[in-house]
Design a protein around this motif. Sequence first.
Motif, PDB file in Angstrom:
ATOM      1  N   ILE A  64       0.858  -1.176   0.000  1.00 15.14           N
ATOM      2  CA  ILE A  64       0.000   0.000   0.000  1.00 15.14           C
ATOM      3  C   ILE A  64       0.895   1.227   0.000  1.00 15.14           C
ATOM      4  O   ILE A  64       1.822   1.322   0.815  1.00 15.14           O
ATOM      5  N   ASP A  65       0.650   2.142  -0.911  1.00 12.41           N
ATOM      6  CA  ASP A  65       1.332   3.437  -0.901  1.00 12.41           C
ATOM      7  C   ASP A  65       0.439   4.422  -0.169  1.00 12.41           C
ATOM      8  O   ASP A  65      -0.721   4.620  -0.553  1.00 12.41           O
ATOM      9  N   ILE A  66       0.974   5.034   0.870  1.00 11.16           N
ATOM     10  CA  ILE A  66       0.184   5.928   1.711  1.00 11.16           C
ATOM     11  C   ILE A  66       1.106   6.969   2.349  1.00 11.16           C
ATOM     12  O   ILE A  66       2.223   6.645   2.756  1.00 11.16           O
ATOM     13  N   SER A  67       0.666   8.205   2.375  1.00 12.25           N
ATOM     14  CA  SER A  67       1.414   9.296   3.025  1.00 12.25           C
ATOM     15  C   SER A  67       2.852   9.400   2.527  1.00 12.25           C
ATOM     16  O   SER A  67       3.766   9.684   3.292  1.00 12.25           O
ATOM     17  N   GLY A  68       3.054   9.136   1.239  1.00 13.79           N
ATOM     18  CA  GLY A  68       4.379   9.295   0.641  1.00 13.79           C
ATOM     19  C   GLY A  68       5.347   8.152   0.905  1.00 13.79           C
ATOM     20  O   GLY A  68       6.516   8.229   0.544  1.00 13.79           O
ATOM     21  N   ILE A  69       4.877   7.085   1.538  1.00 13.68           N
ATOM     22  CA  ILE A  69       5.731   5.921   1.779  1.00 13.68           C
ATOM     23  C   ILE A  69       5.053   4.675   1.233  1.00 13.68           C
ATOM     24  O   ILE A  69       3.886   4.694   0.861  1.00 13.68           O
ATOM     25  N   ARG A  70       5.797   3.594   1.194  1.00 15.25           N
ATOM     26  CA  ARG A  70       5.241   2.310   0.768  1.00 15.25           C
ATOM     27  C   ARG A  70       5.294   1.352   1.957  1.00 15.25           C
ATOM     28  O   ARG A  70       6.340   1.153   2.560  1.00 15.25           O
ATOM     29  N   LEU A  71       4.141   0.767   2.263  1.00 16.92           N
ATOM     30  CA  LEU A  71       4.081  -0.287   3.270  1.00 16.92           C
ATOM     31  C   LEU A  71       4.033  -1.626   2.544  1.00 16.92           C
ATOM     32  O   LEU A  71       3.154  -1.854   1.710  1.00 16.92           O
ATOM     33  N   SER A  72       4.988  -2.485   2.848  1.00 14.73           N
ATOM     34  CA  SER A  72       4.977  -3.847   2.307  1.00 14.73           C
ATOM     35  C   SER A  72       4.563  -4.778   3.442  1.00 14.73           C
ATOM     36  O   SER A  72       5.234  -4.830   4.476  1.00 14.73           O
ATOM     37  N   PHE A  73       3.444  -5.453   3.253  1.00  7.81           N
ATOM     38  CA  PHE A  73       2.902  -6.325   4.289  1.00  7.81           C
ATOM     39  C   PHE A  73       3.310  -7.761   4.026  1.00  7.81           C
ATOM     40  O   PHE A  73       3.184  -8.252   2.908  1.00  7.81           O
ATOM     41  N   TRP A  74       3.785  -8.420   5.069  1.00  8.95           N
ATOM     42  CA  TRP A  74       4.100  -9.840   5.007  1.00  8.95           C
ATOM     43  C   TRP A  74       3.130 -10.560   5.931  1.00  8.95           C
ATOM     44  O   TRP A  74       3.252 -10.501   7.156  1.00  8.95           O
ATOM     45  N   ASP A  75       2.160 -11.202   5.342  1.00  5.52           N
ATOM     46  CA  ASP A  75       1.119 -11.935   6.065  1.00  5.52           C
ATOM     47  C   ASP A  75       1.588 -13.385   6.173  1.00  5.52           C
ATOM     48  O   ASP A  75       1.586 -14.112   5.198  1.00  5.52           O
ATOM     49  N   LEU A  76       2.011 -13.777   7.385  1.00  6.73           N
ATOM     50  CA  LEU A  76       2.621 -15.090   7.586  1.00  6.73           C
ATOM     51  C   LEU A  76       1.611 -16.094   8.129  1.00  6.73           C
ATOM     52  O   LEU A  76       0.787 -15.760   8.983  1.00  6.73           O
ATOM     53  N   GLY A  77       1.687 -17.322   7.639  1.00  4.05           N
ATOM     54  CA  GLY A  77       0.799 -18.387   8.097  1.00  4.05           C
ATOM     55  C   GLY A  77       0.889 -18.568   9.604  1.00  4.05           C
ATOM     56  O   GLY A  77       1.974 -18.517  10.180  1.00  4.05           O
ATOM     57  N   GLY A  78      -0.262 -18.802  10.246  1.00  5.04           N
ATOM     58  CA  GLY A  78      -0.302 -18.866  11.705  1.00  5.04           C
ATOM     59  C   GLY A  78      -0.370 -20.263  12.297  1.00  5.04           C
ATOM     60  O   GLY A  78      -0.408 -20.413  13.519  1.00  5.04           O
ATOM     61  N   GLN A  79      -0.350 -21.302  11.453  1.00  6.90           N
ATOM     62  CA  GLN A  79      -0.369 -22.656  11.993  1.00  6.90           C
ATOM     63  C   GLN A  79       0.883 -22.891  12.833  1.00  6.90           C
ATOM     64  O   GLN A  79       1.947 -22.347  12.555  1.00  6.90           O
ATOM     65  N   SER A  80       0.769 -23.742  13.844  1.00  9.93           N
ATOM     66  CA  SER A  80       1.886 -23.934  14.788  1.00  9.93           C
ATOM     67  C   SER A  80       3.172 -24.366  14.084  1.00  9.93           C
ATOM     68  O   SER A  80       4.262 -23.933  14.444  1.00  9.93           O
ATOM     69  N   GLU A  81       3.046 -25.178  13.031  1.00 13.22           N
ATOM     70  CA  GLU A  81       4.251 -25.638  12.335  1.00 13.22           C
ATOM     71  C   GLU A  81       4.904 -24.535  11.504  1.00 13.22           C
ATOM     72  O   GLU A  81       6.076 -24.641  11.130  1.00 13.22           O
ATOM     73  N   LEU A  82       4.160 -23.448  11.205  1.00 13.35           N
ATOM     74  CA  LEU A  82       4.722 -22.339  10.429  1.00 13.35           C
ATOM     75  C   LEU A  82       5.269 -21.214  11.319  1.00 13.35           C
ATOM     76  O   LEU A  82       6.049 -20.387  10.856  1.00 13.35           O
TER      77      LEU A  82
END
Length: 200
Positions: A64-82
């Motif tokens: 997402i580009d917002i307020s003159g910066i870029r946010l890069s989101f890393w959505d990581l799997g939440g299973q216990s093995e991950l």
Amino acid sequence: MYTLMHGFYKYMVQKDEYCVLILGLDDAGKTTYLEAAKTKLTKNYKGMNPKHITTTVGLNIGQIDISGIRLSFWDLGGQSELQSLWDKYYQESHAIIYVVDSHDRERMEESKAVFDKMICNEHLAGIPLLLLANKQDLPDCMGVREIKPVFQQSAIHIGRRDCLVMPVSALTGEGVQEGIQWLVEAILRNSVVRLPRVKD
């Protein structure tokens, strides 16, 4: 001459990039939250139908580009093995979004234990934390007044970083934009400590 102009153009349009981890147990609504944020804050982005969002195995990435910066989101799997893979991303991150399923009372202690293990990591020291009480659209969910004391038990590890606990519904989008705007301000305040990545 072209090289000079190309270099100047890149300088003018490149944005400082900040990496945000989205963590939490499986089925907390992390991917749905990311889709809602992209839908609300990215022009002409048509989000994925929430019914088609499946359990994350590995990693989802969004920007997402917002307020003159870029946010890069890393959505990581939440299973216990991950969860054992999460710490591979800590050193490069500038903020954490920790998503709690406020409707799942049975797993609240498990979520808190996973949170404690994560927040103690030295690579996350001092970076902003947005703790989301998700699924507020569901009846009988836990409100912020119930959830906040559970996680405040970790105050010694949270420390003096910017921290906000807020209610959201990733499904309806309620609270999503406000949370991202708070996060941007917190990341920028902290950028003297954790410098941005400059996007080429």
